[in-house]
Design a protein around this motif. Structure first.
Motif: not given
Length: 295
Positions: A100-111
């Motif tokens: 919730e704080t870092y929102r890393l997953m959308p960028r991981v999914i995109a990669a």
């Protein structure tokens, strides 16, 4: 670097080999987070925290290590990746509160999607629904862990995780959103959640949630995890400790006879409820170039 109670660590390599003892189909994984607030006592990823100078017990549950550069490193490593399916979130739930704080997953999914690399997300976290559209568009698979539906057991061994009912509602919502979702019935706990009526109740409620596939994994107790789990067992169920010593080998794997009996029961229940059993065939992507050499 410490930020908002999380420990930030810039990763040098993010695609890592999955231990064979993990019991899942993928051989490689990427984890945006190390440690997990779900505090599952039998989590097989605990030992990695020791390599970071943290303890594998309460530190694993409360000191979450964040890899802020995970997507950038992943994108670079995927340029030479061989195309095999990647597991996401084994070192710590990728949709735990830190996300919730870092929102890393959308960028991981995109990669991963941009590289044409097939992947499966492993999670217990309802936050995955935020990215349901991204996951469906990427053709990702999601495995939601629901090992049992007894709340007394959940509160004892998964104190920070959402209740089973919340996860059942989550898989229904993912299926409705068009995400390829299955239930990872893991970990089945010997002598605690493996009775015939417990297995039947769990599979019945999974089927009612609209899931078409169940993949069971009996509890693994690799070094590190074993000590933490047995410490709890000695306090909560001391009469079971000797039986666990008989059931598990030095590597932390359950007896093949026991595991075969339990997974056989689950397979039969899946047939009864019209669901597929076991891990799906590994998805294959389009290799970019020579496989990345990792240590």
């Amino acid at each position: 670097m410490l930020r908002d109670g999380f420990y930030e660590l810039q990763a040098r390599t993010v695609i890592e080999r999955v231990p064979q003892a993990a019991g899942i189909a993928q051989q490689w994984a990427v984890s945006p987070y190390r440690g997990c607030a779900h505090a599952c006592r039998g989590c097989g990823a605990r030992a990695a925290h020791r390599k970071l100078g943290l303890d594998l017990g309460r530190d694993f549950d409360t000191r979450i290590v964040v890899r802020p550069n995970v997507a950038e490193r992943l994108r670079a490593e995927l340029q030479r990746w061989g195309g095999g399916e990647i597991a996401v979130g084994l070192g710590g739930d990728c949709y735990q509160a830190a996300e919730e704080t870092y929102r890393l997953m959308p960028r991981v999914i995109a990669a991963l999607a941009g590289a044409g690399t097939p992947f499966t997300v492993y999670t217990k976290g309802p936050l995955v629904l935020r990215d349901a559209e991204l996951l469906a568009r990427a053709g990702a698979r999601v495995a939601v862990s629901i090992a049992f539906v007894d709340e007394r057991i959940r509160r004892a061994v998964e104190p920070g995780a959402p209740p089973a009912q919340a996860r059942l509602e989550l898989v229904s919502a993912l299926v409705e959103a068009g995400v390829d979702c299955r239930v990872l019935m893991a970990p089945v706990l010997p002598l605690l959640s493996d009775a015939a009526d417990q297995l039947a109740a769990t599979v019945r409620r999974i089927a009612a949630a609209g899931v078409r596939r169940v993949e069971p994994v009996v509890l693994r107790l690799p070094p590190g995890t074993r000590a933490w789990y047995v410490e709890w067992l000695e306090q909560a169920h001391p009469q079971l400790v000797a039986r666990y010593e008989e059931l598990y080998d030095r590597a932390g794997l359950p007896s093949p006879a026991y595991e075969g009996r339990i997974t056989g029961q689950i397979a039969q229940l899946c047939r009864m409820y019209g669901m597929e059993y076991g891990a799906p065939e590994p998805a294959q992507g389009e290799p970019k170039a020579a496989q990345l050499a990792l240590v």
